[in-house]
Design a protein around this motif. Structure first.
Motif, PDB file in Angstrom:
ATOM      1  N   TYR A 294       0.870  -1.189   0.000  1.00 53.70           N
ATOM      2  CA  TYR A 294       0.000   0.000   0.000  1.00 53.70           C
ATOM      3  C   TYR A 294       0.900   1.230   0.000  1.00 53.70           C
ATOM      4  CZ  TYR A 294       0.447   0.155   5.185  1.00 53.70           C
ATOM      5  OH  TYR A 294       0.910   0.208   6.478  1.00 53.70           O
ATOM      6  N   ARG A 296       1.187   5.599  -1.892  1.00 48.00           N
ATOM      7  CA  ARG A 296       0.439   6.734  -2.445  1.00 48.00           C
ATOM      8  C   ARG A 296       1.305   7.510  -3.431  1.00 48.00           C
ATOM      9  NH1 ARG A 296      -1.077   8.768   2.148  1.00 48.00           N
ATOM     10  NH2 ARG A 296      -3.090   7.667   2.083  1.00 48.00           N
ATOM     11  N   SER A 306      -4.089   6.468  -3.919  1.00 50.35           N
ATOM     12  CA  SER A 306      -3.723   5.600  -2.793  1.00 50.35           C
ATOM     13  C   SER A 306      -4.060   4.166  -3.167  1.00 50.35           C
ATOM     14  CB  SER A 306      -4.489   6.005  -1.527  1.00 50.35           C
ATOM     15  OG  SER A 306      -4.200   7.343  -1.167  1.00 50.35           O
ATOM     16  N   LEU A 308      -4.449   0.348  -2.325  1.00 53.83           N
ATOM     17  CA  LEU A 308      -4.719  -0.449  -1.131  1.00 53.83           C
ATOM     18  C   LEU A 308      -4.277  -1.900  -1.299  1.00 53.83           C
ATOM     19  CD1 LEU A 308      -8.306   0.770  -0.120  1.00 53.83           C
ATOM     20  CD2 LEU A 308      -6.078   1.712   0.518  1.00 53.83           C
ATOM     21  N   THR A 334      -8.460  -3.918   6.284  1.00 56.22           N
ATOM     22  CA  THR A 334      -7.248  -3.173   5.949  1.00 56.22           C
ATOM     23  C   THR A 334      -6.102  -3.382   6.928  1.00 56.22           C
ATOM     24  OG1 THR A 334      -7.950  -1.243   7.240  1.00 56.22           O
ATOM     25  CG2 THR A 334      -8.648  -1.338   4.928  1.00 56.22           C
ATOM     26  N   LEU A 342      -4.724   5.390   5.242  1.00 49.42           N
ATOM     27  CA  LEU A 342      -5.764   5.753   4.280  1.00 49.42           C
ATOM     28  C   LEU A 342      -6.517   6.991   4.731  1.00 49.42           C
ATOM     29  CD1 LEU A 342      -7.594   5.198   1.817  1.00 49.42           C
ATOM     30  CD2 LEU A 342      -8.905   3.632   3.272  1.00 49.42           C
ATOM     31  N   ILE A 356      -8.640   6.288  -4.898  1.00 53.22           N
ATOM     32  CA  ILE A 356      -8.260   5.112  -4.118  1.00 53.22           C
ATOM     33  C   ILE A 356      -8.286   3.901  -5.036  1.00 53.22           C
ATOM     34  CG2 ILE A 356      -8.764   3.686  -2.096  1.00 53.22           C
ATOM     35  CD1 ILE A 356     -10.413   7.081  -2.392  1.00 53.22           C
ATOM     36  N   ASN A 358      -8.723   0.418  -5.273  1.00 58.37           N
ATOM     37  CA  ASN A 358      -9.496  -0.355  -4.302  1.00 58.37           C
ATOM     38  C   ASN A 358      -9.826  -1.730  -4.886  1.00 58.37           C
ATOM     39  OD1 ASN A 358     -11.306  -0.744  -2.011  1.00 58.37           O
ATOM     40  ND2 ASN A 358     -13.000  -0.302  -3.416  1.00 58.37           N
TER      41      ASN A 358
END
Length: 545
Positions: A294, A296, A306, A308, A334, A342, A356, A358
C-alpha cells in the motif's frame, strides 16, 4: 500532463526492426512493435510507480538457454541500463548497471534518480552485447504543481486462459495515457481446465498445475509477460499496480484462502511468501518482500492515488451473511496501520482529487430477492461469495467488513471531505455508484460521501458467460433488479469485457468504459460503451454518455 506520442516510441531502432520482422512473418500484429525483444530480453520492458524525480524500470534477462523462469539456474550477469530524454538516446539523463541472477529469477529492477518532474523519458537495457526493446515512461509532476489533466487506463482481472489481452493493445495504441492503473488479478493461479472462457481453454496456463510454489509463480508471471499486447502496454506507459486475490489464491485472507488446502498444498505462509516474492521480482512496483505494497502517488496538486492492499491484513471472511462477526470492530479488511494511513491521505490538503485504488467494492450491495435460483447461483459465482440467498452482503467485499467501512464513511462525512473516488476491480463488471452515508435512507437524505467506479474484466468470465447466454440478454433483467434494490448504483453492466479510461481535471472526473467484441478473438474490436462523471464537489456520479 502532456500525452505520450506513440510515434516517438516507434522511432526506436529496436522497435522499427521488430515491426519489419513482424510484417515479414505475418504472424505478429504491427501494433505489438513496442514489444520488440532480442533473444536475451524475451519478456519485454516495463516501468512503474512514477514520482517527480524517479520512476522504476524493469526487465528480465535470459542469459543462457537453461536460465528459464522458475528454473533456479543460470549465471549471474551484469545488465546495463540507460535513460534518455529522446528516443535516439542522444540526451542522456541517467545510466548505470546492476547484477542479477537466479536468486531473483534474472529479473532487473532499477530506480534512476535525479529526473525532471513531468517529463517523458526513454529507457533500455543491455547485457552481453544484446539490447532490449526501448520503453517510454514519464515522471509525475512536481509536488503542488498545477496540472490541467491526468488520463489513465484502468484495468483488472486478466485471465490468460479465458482469452487474449486485446484491452492492453487498445490502451497501448492510444498514445495519450499518463499512467495505467492495474487494480489486481494481473494473473490467475489456476491449472488448465480449472477456470477459463465458458469452459473453453483459449490458451493453457504454464505450468500445467495450480501455482503453489515459487517456481510455479515465477513461471506464470513469465508466461503472462510473453503476451505481445501486454508487453506493448508496459513499454508505452508506466503502471501503478496492486494485487487482489488471484496473485496468491482465490479469496485470500491473512491466514489462508478459499483456494488453498493447508497441508495438501503446503503451508499457506510458504505459498503466500512465494507469491509475494515472485510478484516483487516480476512486477514494476516499489515493493520487496518484507515491505508493504500500500502506497500513495501524487500528480501535482490535481490528484493523489492511494493503492490499497486488501488481502494481506484482512480477517477471515465471515462464515455467512448473517454472521454477527461481520460488524465486529475486532475484524478488519485493511489492518490498523493501513486504515490510519488511508484516512490520513483523505485529510491531506495537498491534492484536490483523492483517488483510491481499491481491489474490492466498497459501495454496499443488497442482493435482490426477485432473482431466480439460476440467477442467484450465477451472481454468486461472479461475485465470489458463497452465501447470497437474498441477503444484503458479499462477505469478500467491504460488505463483509462493515466496521472498517463505517470508519471510512464516518471520516469522509464528519470531516466534510470532497472529491474522494474509489476505483475498483475484482468483480468482472462495470459499475458507477454513489457511496451513501446511510444506504437505508439514501437517496432521501441526499448524502453521498464519495463515488465508486468499477472497471470490468479484461478477459475473466462475466454473468452472461456463467449463464451461458448471449451478451445483453438475460443479464439485463438482473442488472435492473440490482439497481432497483440499490438506488445508489446508477450504472451496471454484468456482461462486457474490456477496459476503462479515466480522465481527471479540476472540474470533473470522467470514466469511459470500452467494450471488446470478443475476448477469444485476437482481432477483437473495441467500442466506447458509456461515460460517467463525478463533478468536483458533488461526491455523486452522473451520466455523460
Amino acid at each position: 500532463m502532456s500525452p505520450f506520442n506513440r510515434r516517438d516510441l516507434l522511432r526506436s531502432a529496436g522497435v522499427i526492426a521488430f515491426a519489419g520482422a513482424a510484417a515479414t512473418a505475418g504472424t505478429l500484429p504491427a501494433r505489438a512493435a513496442a514489444s520488440a525483444t532480442a533473444a536475451g530480453f524475451r519478456h519485454g520492458v516495463a516501468s512503474g510507480d512514477p514520482l517527480p524525480s524517479s520512476v522504476l524500470l524493469w526487465t528480465r534477462i535470459t542469459p543462457t538457454p537453461d536460465a528459464e523462469p522458475g528454473s533456479g539456474v543460470g549465471p549471474d550477469v551484469t545488465v546495463s541500463w540507460e535513460v534518455a530524454e529522446d528516443s535516439g538516446f542522444l540526451r542522456m539523463a541517467a545510466r548505470g548497471s546492476v547484477r542479477t541472477g537466479p536468486a531473483r529469477d534474472h529479473t532487473v529492477k532499477v530506480i534512476p534518480g535525479g529526473l525532471k518532474p513531468g517529463t517523458a523519458y526513454w529507457y533500455r537495457f543491455t547485457a552481453s552485447g544484446v539490447t532490449s526493446a526501448t520503453g517510454r515512461t514519464r515522471t509525475a509532476p512536481a509536488a503542488g504543481a498545477a496540472v490541467d489533466r491526468l488520463r489513465m487506463g484502468v484495468v483488472s482481472c486478466a485471465n490468460w486462459q479465458a482469452g487474449y489481452f486485446s484491452a492492453y493493445r487498445y490502451l497501448a495504441d492510444r498514445g495519450d495515457l499518463d499512467v495505467v492503473l492495474h487494480l489486481g488479478d494481473y494473473l490467475y493461479e489456476y491449472a488448465p481446465g480449472e477456470y477459463q472462457a465458458r469452459d473453453v481453454v483459449v490458451r493453457p496456463h504454464d505450468p500445467a498445475v495450480e501455482m503453489t510454489t515459487l517456481s510455479h509463480y515465477r513461471r506464470r508471471h513469465a508466461q503472462y509477460k510473453t503476451d505481445l499486447d501486454l508487453q506493448a502496454l508496459h513499454a508505452a506507459v508506466p503502471f501503478v499496480v496492486t494485487w487482489d486475490d488471484h496473485e496468491f489464491a482465490n479469496d485470500a485472507w491473512s491466514g489462508g484462502a478459499e483456494n488453498h488446502t493447508e497441508g495438501v498444498e503446503g503451508a499457506w505462509a510458504a505459498r503466500r511468501d512465494a507469491s509475494k516474492q515472485a510478484y516483487a521480482e516480476w512486477m514494476p512496483v516499489r515493493f520487496e518482500p518484507g515491505g508493504h505494497i500500500y502506497r500513495r502517488f501524487e500528480f501535482g496538486a490535481l490528484a493523489s492515488i492511494s493503492m490499497l492492499d486488501l488481502r494481506t491484513y484482512r480477517s477471515r471472511q465471515a462464515s455467512s451473511v448473517v454472521d454477527p462477526a461481520i460488524g465486529s470492530p475486532a475484524r478488519t479488511l485493511t489492518g490498523d496501520a493501513q486504515m490510519d494511513w488511508l484516512l490520513g491521505g483523505f485529510s491531506s490538503p495537498a491534492t484536490q482529487w483523492k483517488l483510491i485504488g481499491n481491489p474490492v467494492m466498497i459501495a454496499p450491495v443488497r442482493f435482490p430477492s426477485t432473482l431466480s435460483a439460476q440467477e442467484v447461483g450465477a451472481v454468486e459465482q461472479l461475485l465470489g461469495t458463497t452465501a447470497i440467498d437474498g441477503v444484503p452482503y458479499n462477505v469478500d467485499q467491504w460488505d463483509g467488513y462493515t466496521a472498517d467501512r463505517s470508519r471510512v464513511i464516518s471520516h469522509l462525512r464528519d470531516n466534510a471531505i470532497t472529491d474522494a473516488v474509489f476505483l475498483t476491480g475484482d468483480i468482472h463488471s462495470g459499475w458507477a455508484c454513489d457511496v451513501p452515508a446511510d444506504p437505508l435512507t439514501y437517496p432521501s437524505n441526499g448524502a453521498s460521501v464519495a463515488a465508486e467506479l468499477v472497471c470490468t474484466s479484461v478477459t475473466s468470465d462475466n454473468l452472461d458467460d456463467i449463464l451461458g447466454t448471449p451478451p445483453r440478454t438475460s443479464s439485463v433483467a438482473v442488472e435492473e433488479a440490482f439497481k432497483g434494490a440499490n438506488p445508489h448504483v446508477k450504472y451496471l453492466d454484468f456482461d462486457s469485457h474490456g477496459f476503462s479510461v479515466l480522465e481527471v481535471t479540476p472540474g470533473a472526473l470522467r470514466m469511459d468504459w470500452y467494450v471488446l467484441s470478443e475476448r477469444t478473438n485476437r482481432a477483437a474490436t473495441s467500442t466506447l460503451s458509456t461515460s460517467w462523471q463525478v463533478a468536483a464537489g458533488t461526491q455523486a456520479v452522473s451520466r455523460v454518455l
